[in-house]
Design a protein around this motif. Structure first.
Motif, mmCIF file in Angstrom:
data_model
loop_
_atom_site.group_PDB
_atom_site.id
_atom_site.type_symbol
_atom_site.label_atom_id
_atom_site.label_comp_id
_atom_site.label_asym_id
_atom_site.label_seq_id
_atom_site.Cartn_x
_atom_site.Cartn_y
_atom_site.Cartn_z
ATOM 1 N N PHE B 16 -12.216 -9.077 5.473
ATOM 2 C CA PHE B 16 -10.950 -9.401 5.139
ATOM 3 C C PHE B 16 -11.087 -10.556 3.781
ATOM 4 O O PHE B 16 -11.561 -11.614 4.073
ATOM 5 C CB PHE B 16 -10.462 -10.555 6.327
ATOM 6 N N LEU B 19 -13.935 -13.004 3.856
ATOM 7 C CA LEU B 19 -14.413 -13.303 5.189
ATOM 8 C C LEU B 19 -15.216 -11.929 5.602
ATOM 9 O O LEU B 19 -14.485 -11.022 5.767
ATOM 10 C CB LEU B 19 -13.402 -13.871 5.904
ATOM 11 N N ALA B 21 -15.811 -10.352 8.605
ATOM 12 C CA ALA B 21 -15.083 -10.456 9.823
ATOM 13 C C ALA B 21 -16.178 -9.757 10.765
ATOM 14 O O ALA B 21 -16.324 -10.078 11.880
ATOM 15 C CB ALA B 21 -13.939 -9.856 10.084
ATOM 16 N N PRO B 40 -17.520 -16.823 20.390
ATOM 17 C CA PRO B 40 -16.696 -18.014 20.134
ATOM 18 C C PRO B 40 -15.393 -17.480 19.402
ATOM 19 O O PRO B 40 -15.400 -16.444 18.790
ATOM 20 C CB PRO B 40 -17.546 -18.994 19.385
ATOM 21 N N ASN B 41 -14.372 -18.184 19.397
ATOM 22 C CA ASN B 41 -13.243 -17.938 18.726
ATOM 23 C C ASN B 41 -13.433 -17.625 17.410
ATOM 24 O O ASN B 41 -14.325 -18.243 16.731
ATOM 25 C CB ASN B 41 -12.230 -19.040 18.810
ATOM 26 N N GLY B 42 -12.957 -16.458 16.881
ATOM 27 C CA GLY B 42 -13.178 -16.069 15.406
ATOM 28 C C GLY B 42 -14.460 -15.459 15.409
ATOM 29 O O GLY B 42 -14.770 -15.120 14.198
ATOM 30 N N ALA B 43 -15.048 -15.180 16.459
ATOM 31 C CA ALA B 43 -16.464 -14.128 16.358
ATOM 32 C C ALA B 43 -16.101 -12.936 15.805
ATOM 33 O O ALA B 43 -17.204 -12.180 15.308
ATOM 34 C CB ALA B 43 -17.119 -14.254 17.608
ATOM 35 N N GLY B 44 -14.783 -12.344 15.900
ATOM 36 C CA GLY B 44 -14.519 -10.931 15.430
ATOM 37 C C GLY B 44 -14.515 -10.118 16.662
ATOM 38 O O GLY B 44 -14.504 -8.576 16.476
ATOM 39 N N LYS B 45 -14.184 -10.514 17.930
ATOM 40 C CA LYS B 45 -14.013 -9.610 18.994
ATOM 41 C C LYS B 45 -12.920 -8.809 18.984
ATOM 42 O O LYS B 45 -12.906 -7.551 18.997
ATOM 43 C CB LYS B 45 -14.198 -10.444 20.275
ATOM 44 N N THR B 46 -11.798 -9.399 18.310
ATOM 45 C CA THR B 46 -10.431 -8.559 18.474
ATOM 46 C C THR B 46 -10.427 -7.606 17.329
ATOM 47 O O THR B 46 -9.978 -6.453 17.196
ATOM 48 C CB THR B 46 -9.260 -9.588 18.460
ATOM 49 N N THR B 47 -11.137 -8.073 16.300
ATOM 50 C CA THR B 47 -11.245 -7.461 14.732
ATOM 51 C C THR B 47 -12.143 -5.963 15.553
ATOM 52 O O THR B 47 -11.899 -4.990 14.938
ATOM 53 C CB THR B 47 -11.979 -8.248 13.951
ATOM 54 N N HIS B 56 -7.926 -0.663 11.853
ATOM 55 C CA HIS B 56 -8.569 -1.476 10.819
ATOM 56 C C HIS B 56 -9.489 -0.284 10.221
ATOM 57 O O HIS B 56 -10.392 0.178 11.042
ATOM 58 C CB HIS B 56 -9.681 -2.513 11.094
ATOM 59 N N GLN B 88 -4.250 -8.549 22.331
ATOM 60 C CA GLN B 88 -4.489 -9.804 22.816
ATOM 61 C C GLN B 88 -3.149 -10.676 22.711
ATOM 62 O O GLN B 88 -3.006 -11.316 23.462
ATOM 63 C CB GLN B 88 -5.568 -10.420 21.974
HETATM 64 N N1 LIG Z 1 -5.941 -9.327 9.692
HETATM 65 C C1 LIG Z 1 -6.633 -10.263 9.255
HETATM 66 N N2 LIG Z 1 -6.830 -10.755 7.895
HETATM 67 C C2 LIG Z 1 -7.516 -11.514 7.673
HETATM 68 N N3 LIG Z 1 -8.418 -12.355 8.493
HETATM 69 C C3 LIG Z 1 -8.395 -11.895 9.698
HETATM 70 C C4 LIG Z 1 -7.745 -10.855 10.138
HETATM 71 N N4 LIG Z 1 -7.887 -10.711 11.536
HETATM 72 C C5 LIG Z 1 -8.632 -11.513 11.763
HETATM 73 N N5 LIG Z 1 -9.045 -12.249 10.766
HETATM 74 C C6 LIG Z 1 -10.139 -13.369 10.774
HETATM 75 O O1 LIG Z 1 -11.364 -12.537 11.361
HETATM 76 C C7 LIG Z 1 -12.202 -13.545 12.023
HETATM 77 C C8 LIG Z 1 -12.259 -12.879 13.324
HETATM 78 O O2 LIG Z 1 -11.109 -12.825 14.152
HETATM 79 P P1 LIG Z 1 -10.947 -12.120 15.447
HETATM 80 O O3 LIG Z 1 -11.581 -10.767 15.463
HETATM 81 O O4 LIG Z 1 -9.417 -12.288 15.923
HETATM 82 O O5 LIG Z 1 -11.829 -13.136 16.449
HETATM 83 P P2 LIG Z 1 -12.101 -13.162 17.951
HETATM 84 O O6 LIG Z 1 -11.035 -12.218 18.530
HETATM 85 O O7 LIG Z 1 -13.488 -13.163 18.223
HETATM 86 O O8 LIG Z 1 -11.331 -14.611 18.527
HETATM 87 C C9 LIG Z 1 -11.325 -14.767 12.151
HETATM 88 O O9 LIG Z 1 -12.126 -15.837 11.186
HETATM 89 C C10 LIG Z 1 -9.996 -14.331 11.726
HETATM 90 O O10 LIG Z 1 -9.200 -15.571 11.060
#
Ligand SMILES: Nc1ncnc2c1ncn2[C@@H]1O[C@H](COP(=O)(O)OP(=O)(O)O)[C@@H](O)[C@H]1O
Ligand SMILES: [Mg+2]
Lengths: 323, 242
Positions: B16, B19, B21, B40-47, B56, B88
């Motif tokens: 991103f 970043l 991700a 941890p939070n922000g690790a990229g699980k949701t991504t 994506h 989520q």
């Molecule tokens: N659509 C997006 N655009 C830019 N950055 C994103 C986007 N989605 C997630 N991020 C960034 O990617 C990283 C991983 O986020 P995320 O996958 O939500 O983490 P998790 O689910 O593990 O907490 C974070 O730093 C978040 O801010």
């Protein structure tokens, strides 16, 4: 449909069928009611895109004008029955809708509205400039040949009244069928959350495309009805943003977007209101009728933000909620 | 119970802007297992979940579902092939009833009447049969998360990705969902779950994949992960291991 609603619909239809008995078949009143039906049908076809897909199209005149010109040009040059011309116009209208839907479907809200508005205006400019085909700003006349059902040509308004009524019923039936079908559910899902809809298997692009094509095709077919009713039209009347695109959107919005009854209620209020404003005010001060009309619209939208259709729903809920 | 890989990730990467991700993520998901995805939070699980279902477009790498490349497929194609997820942040069709929300998922493989009947069954499975007619937008957060599960189940997936569906559930509700997930695994469904409650993850999952800053940290059994020094340092800390 629940029973009281079905009964109300049947009664309304019977009243509409019987109404001309009390009206002068050549008169002004029957013409106004015919326009109510026609614009109700137009707003209903807009409602497929504007209500079910929730895409605020301001370019539906593009399809309407395309339909009017297609059937009329086929009639003028080849003597083709407008009924067949209407089918040809429907096909072209659907194709044009697909063409404009593909690049615009990912646009959200305001951008979709602006893009479709521009598309309608482009069609108007083209119709004005391409004089060789359309006759340009001078307009097109439907050859006068009364009274022929095959040529959709009637001196009196009465046949047009029943044709417009039938069109309103048919387009409303299509709207209701779509709303209750898998496509209707998918449109609703796409409208509320496109990503979630995709992830559970909804092809959002195809869903929007089908809605656009149906809506454009119906709108184009209604263009033929307008041409045959008026015997004459020019690019500004059938391709115009104010007289067609914005007007049908307004009718649906005032009546209640996304409901089957909304466009009908909206047309019942707006068309007579416009006529009254023109009749009583335009002779007094130039522009006053438009001003008064605008004021009344603003009032309706402020008092009833979800359209007139929500009046009935609120009333129904109130009754059911009572102890 | 577990077997050959049903889902294979090879070098999955996603940026991103500046970043990274997801960076070069490679692992297999075995047919019929419950795989825990932690980090941890922000690790990229949701991504990663969004990338798997096609929301994506990944920058590099390959995703094979039952041997078929899905990395460039639209989400509705991926769903048709049997892979879907919950959101989520909860992404219900708020104006529609709970039943209609689930019905949309059912339309993937059924007509309206069939989807409606099946939606009722799916709602019963997540314990929400009683609120089928409620408006989705009026529900509490835990209820919405369970509607998400029901809607995903209605698509009859082979692989289901659950993104923190147990967040904000109380003990009894968590136990119900855990029992449901075990039952689904018994029926042959493959599950990947993201949850913050470590005890639940450790008890429920057959294997665990740990992510940190978008990179694969470790894979292994719950016991192996709990002992893994990198994981302990990055995520679990004293809280779990102690
Ligand atoms: N659509 C997006 N655009 C830019 N950055 C994103 C986007 N989605 C997630 N991020 C960034 O990617 C990283 C991983 O986020 P995320 O996958 O939500 O983490 P998790 O689910 O593990 O907490 C974070 O730093 C978040 O801010
Ligand atoms: Mg997350």
């Amino acid at each position: 449909m629940n029973r009281p609603l079905a009964l109300a619909a049947v009664l309304a239809l019977l009243a509409a069928l019987a109404l001309p008995l009390g009206l002068d078949p050549q008169g002004y009143a029957i013409r106004v009611v015919t326009l109510v039906f026609l614009f109700g049908a137009m707003a209903q076809s807009w409602n497929v895109v504007g209500g079910l897909a929730n895409q605020m199209s301001l370019g539906h005149a593009a399809f309407f004008g395309l339909g009017a010109y297609t059937s009329t040009l086929l009639l003028v040059h080849f003597g083709l029955s407008p009924w067949l011309g209407m089918l040809a116009g429907g096909v072209l209208g659907g194709a044009a809708a697909a063409l404009i839907s593909l690049p615009t479907m990912r646009l959200s809200g305001h951008y979709f509205a602006l893009a479709t508005l521009a598309f309608g205006e482009v069609m108007r400019v083209v119709a004005n400039s391409w004089s060789g085909l359309t006759g340009g700003p001078v307009g097109l006349s439907v050859p006068f040949a009364p009274d022929s059902l095959w040529l959709f040509n009637f001196k009196a308004t009465l046949p047009h009244y029943y044709i417009a009524l039938a069109a309103l019923c048919l387009v409303t039936a299509v709207f209701v069928a779509i709303k209750r079908s898998a496509l209707g559910y998918r449109l609703r899902a796409v409208r509320e959350n496109g990503d979630a809809a995709e992830v559970v298997g909804v092809n959002t692009a195809r869903t929007k495309l089908i809605a656009a094509v149906v809506s454009g095709a119906l709108m184009a077919m209604l263009g033929t009805l307008f041409a045959q009713l008026n015997f004459f039209f020019d690019p500004d009347t059938v391709f115009g943003a104010a007289p067609v695109s914005i007007r049908v959107a307004l009718i649906a919005i005032v009546g209640g977007v996304g409901t089957a009854i909304g466009p009908i209620l909206g047309a019942l209020v707006i068309i007579p209101l416009e006529e009254a404003a023109n009749l009583f005010l335009s002779s007094q001060v130039a522009g006053l009728s438009g001003f008064a009309y605008g004021l009344i619209l603003i009032a309706v939208i402020l008092v009833q933000p979800h359209g007139l259709a929500s009046l009935g729903r609120r009333w129904g809920r109130g009754r059911r909620g009572a102890p | 119970m577990t077997g050959d890989p049903i889902l294979s990730l090879r070098g999955v990467s996603k940026r991103f802007g500046g970043l990274q991700a997801l960076g070069d993520v490679t692992f297999d998901v075995r047919r019929g297992e419950i795989l825990g995805l932690i980090g941890p939070n922000g690790a990229g699980k949701t991504t990663l979940f969004s990338a798997l279902v096609g929301l994506h477009r990944i920058d590099a790498g390959s995703i094979l579902l039952d041997g078929r490349e899905i990395a460039r497929a639209a989400p509705h194609r991926v769903a048709a092939l049997g892979l879907t997820k919950t959101f989520q942040n909860v992404a219900l069709f708020a104006d529609a009833s709970v039943l209609d929300n689930v019905l949309i998922g059912g339309l993937l493989r059924r007509d309206v009447a069939g989807a409606r009947a099946f939606a009722g069954e799916c709602l019963a499975r997540v314990g929400l049969a009683g609120i089928a007619e409620k408006k989705a937008g009026d529900l509490s957060f835990p209820e919405r998360a369970r509607v998400e599960v029901a809607r995903a189940l209605a698509t009859e997936p082979k692989v289901l990705l659950l993104d923190e569906v147990m967040a904000a559930l109380n003990h009894a509700e968590t136990a119900e969902i855990v029992a449901l997930l075990r039952q689904l695994r018994g029926e042959g469904l493959t599950l990947i779950i993201v949850e913050h409650h470590m005890k639940t993850v450790m008890a429920l999952c057959d294997r665990i994949v740990a992510l940190s800053f978008g990179r694969l940290l470790a894979t292994g059994s719950p016991a192996e992960i709990a002992r893994h020094p990198d994981v302990v340092a990055a995520y679990l800390g004293r809280e779990y291991v102690g």
